[in-house]
Design an enzyme around this catalytic site. Structure first.
Site, PDB file in Angstrom:
ATOM      1  N   LYS A  25       0.815  -1.213   0.000  1.00 49.86           N
ATOM      2  CA  LYS A  25       0.000   0.000   0.000  1.00 49.86           C
ATOM      3  C   LYS A  25       0.842   1.254   0.000  1.00 49.86           C
ATOM      4  O   LYS A  25       0.478   2.260  -0.578  1.00 49.86           O
ATOM      5  CB  LYS A  25      -0.876  -0.030   1.261  1.00 49.86           C
ATOM      6  CG  LYS A  25      -1.976   0.975   1.259  1.00 49.86           C
ATOM      7  CD  LYS A  25      -2.976   0.652   2.341  1.00 49.86           C
ATOM      8  CE  LYS A  25      -2.466   1.043   3.698  1.00 49.86           C
ATOM      9  NZ  LYS A  25      -3.588   1.332   4.619  1.00 49.86           N
ATOM     10  N   LEU A  83     -10.881   3.649   7.815  1.00 47.27           N
ATOM     11  CA  LEU A  83     -10.642   2.628   6.797  1.00 47.27           C
ATOM     12  C   LEU A  83      -9.917   3.249   5.619  1.00 47.27           C
ATOM     13  O   LEU A  83      -9.859   4.458   5.478  1.00 47.27           O
ATOM     14  CB  LEU A  83     -11.985   2.072   6.322  1.00 47.27           C
ATOM     15  CG  LEU A  83     -12.864   1.471   7.415  1.00 47.27           C
ATOM     16  CD1 LEU A  83     -14.219   1.141   6.856  1.00 47.27           C
ATOM     17  CD2 LEU A  83     -12.217   0.222   7.955  1.00 47.27           C
ATOM     18  N   ASP A  84      -9.381   2.402   4.736  1.00 50.37           N
ATOM     19  CA  ASP A  84      -8.750   2.980   3.552  1.00 50.37           C
ATOM     20  C   ASP A  84      -9.529   2.563   2.307  1.00 50.37           C
ATOM     21  O   ASP A  84     -10.561   1.900   2.395  1.00 50.37           O
ATOM     22  CB  ASP A  84      -7.278   2.568   3.460  1.00 50.37           C
ATOM     23  CG  ASP A  84      -7.123   1.087   3.256  1.00 50.37           C
ATOM     24  OD1 ASP A  84      -5.972   0.623   3.241  1.00 50.37           O
ATOM     25  OD2 ASP A  84      -8.134   0.377   3.106  1.00 50.37           O
ATOM     26  N   SER A  85      -9.033   2.973   1.151  1.00 49.62           N
ATOM     27  CA  SER A  85      -9.839   2.790  -0.058  1.00 49.62           C
ATOM     28  C   SER A  85     -10.021   1.318  -0.403  1.00 49.62           C
ATOM     29  O   SER A  85     -11.047   0.930  -0.976  1.00 49.62           O
ATOM     30  CB  SER A  85      -9.215   3.544  -1.222  1.00 49.62           C
ATOM     31  OG  SER A  85      -7.841   3.258  -1.299  1.00 49.62           O
ATOM     32  N   ASP A  97     -10.439  -1.061   1.761  1.00 51.23           N
ATOM     33  CA  ASP A  97     -11.557  -1.508   2.598  1.00 51.23           C
ATOM     34  C   ASP A  97     -12.869  -1.015   2.037  1.00 51.23           C
ATOM     35  O   ASP A  97     -13.882  -1.726   2.084  1.00 51.23           O
ATOM     36  CB  ASP A  97     -11.385  -0.968   4.025  1.00 51.23           C
ATOM     37  CG  ASP A  97     -10.132  -1.487   4.676  1.00 51.23           C
ATOM     38  OD1 ASP A  97      -9.508  -0.738   5.442  1.00 51.23           O
ATOM     39  OD2 ASP A  97      -9.791  -2.645   4.415  1.00 51.23           O
TER      40      ASP A  97
END
Lengths: 87, 167
Positions: free
Chosen positions: A56, B121-123, B125
């Site tokens: 990421k 959360l991130d993208s 998720d």
């Protein structure tokens, strides 16, 4: 005239790359849905999640591009196996 | 594999039944959905290998021929369909799916909580969450629209929009 963008804004190329990564992730999840066995599905979902999350924080554009290509290859392999399995 | 075929034919039975009963111009027929579904499940692979051919006139006549129309003359139609959606039910289902997601703390979850700002959360998720919503409600959400849905409220609005739910 100074730029009004916040410092964390992505450049256009980065933005497009980010969209591509998310697109590959989505296609991967959609393809994994078609796998017949539930345990396999879970394993593949966890694997995909791990892989994407691990990388990421990569910032090098070329490295990211390589990873996108790798992911696309995995995706195509998975799709081909599914096609074979169905026939 | 067998279970899949049965589920598939049961789903097909429900849908084709809906289609059949609507296209039948005779209100005096009463088709019992349960019998037909069972019969479809028992019927051999012939019915399964017709994918979504709703204009399956042959299938309709076969079913009419097979099914013993129990009591003719009763003006009673029994359709097979899902319960109607309301804003409340959509909201409950969305929140239920979100609570099942392991990365979300159920106590912190509100209808207006932003995935990235409030829930951390991130993208990736967010992509997973939207996929889970697709599974729950049974229709596909295209990429361009999916990436904009950042709170449960927006998801509910979007689904209500797509499914024509007004209140």
């Amino acid at each position: 005239m100074g730029s009004r963008l916040p410092p964390a804004a992505l450049s256009l190329k980065q933005f497009l790359q980010r969209q591509k990564v998310l697109g590959v992730y989505r296609s991967m999840l959609r393809t994994i849905r078609q796998v017949p066995d539930e345990a396999d599905r879970k394993y593949l979902r966890d694997w995909a999640r791990e892989e994407f999350k691990r990388n990421k924080n990569a910032t090098n554009q070329d490295a990211i591009r390589m990873m996108i290509t790798q992911a696309t290859n995995h995706l195509e392999e998975l799709q081909k196996s599914l096609l074979l399995a169905k026939s | 594999m067998i279970k899949n075929i049965q589920m598939f034919s049961y789903n097909m039975a429900a849908r084709v039944l809906q289609q059949c009963v609507r296209s039948l111009g005779r209100p005096s027929l009463r088709l019992c959905p349960v019998n037909l579904a069972l019969r479809a499940a028992v019927a051999p692979a012939v019915t399964v290998h017709r994918p979504f051919s709703f204009a399956a006139d042959s299938r309709r006549t076969r079913w009419l021929g097979q099914s013993r129309i129990s009591s003719v003359g009763l003006l009673c139609r029994q359709y097979g369909d899902l319960p109607p959606l309301t804003l409340e039910t959509i909201k409950d289902r969305v929140l239920y799916v979100l609570k099942l997601y392991d990365k979300i703390n159920p106590e912190k979850l509100q209808v207006t909580s932003h995935f990235m700002k409030d829930l951390g959360l991130d993208s990736l998720d967010q992509v997973e969450i939207i996929m889970a919503m697709e599974d729950e409600f049974g229709f596909e959400i295209p990429d361009a629209e999916a990436e904009k849905l950042m709170t449960p409220e927006e998801i509910v609005q979007y689904i209500a929009d797509k499914k024509d739910v007004y209140e």
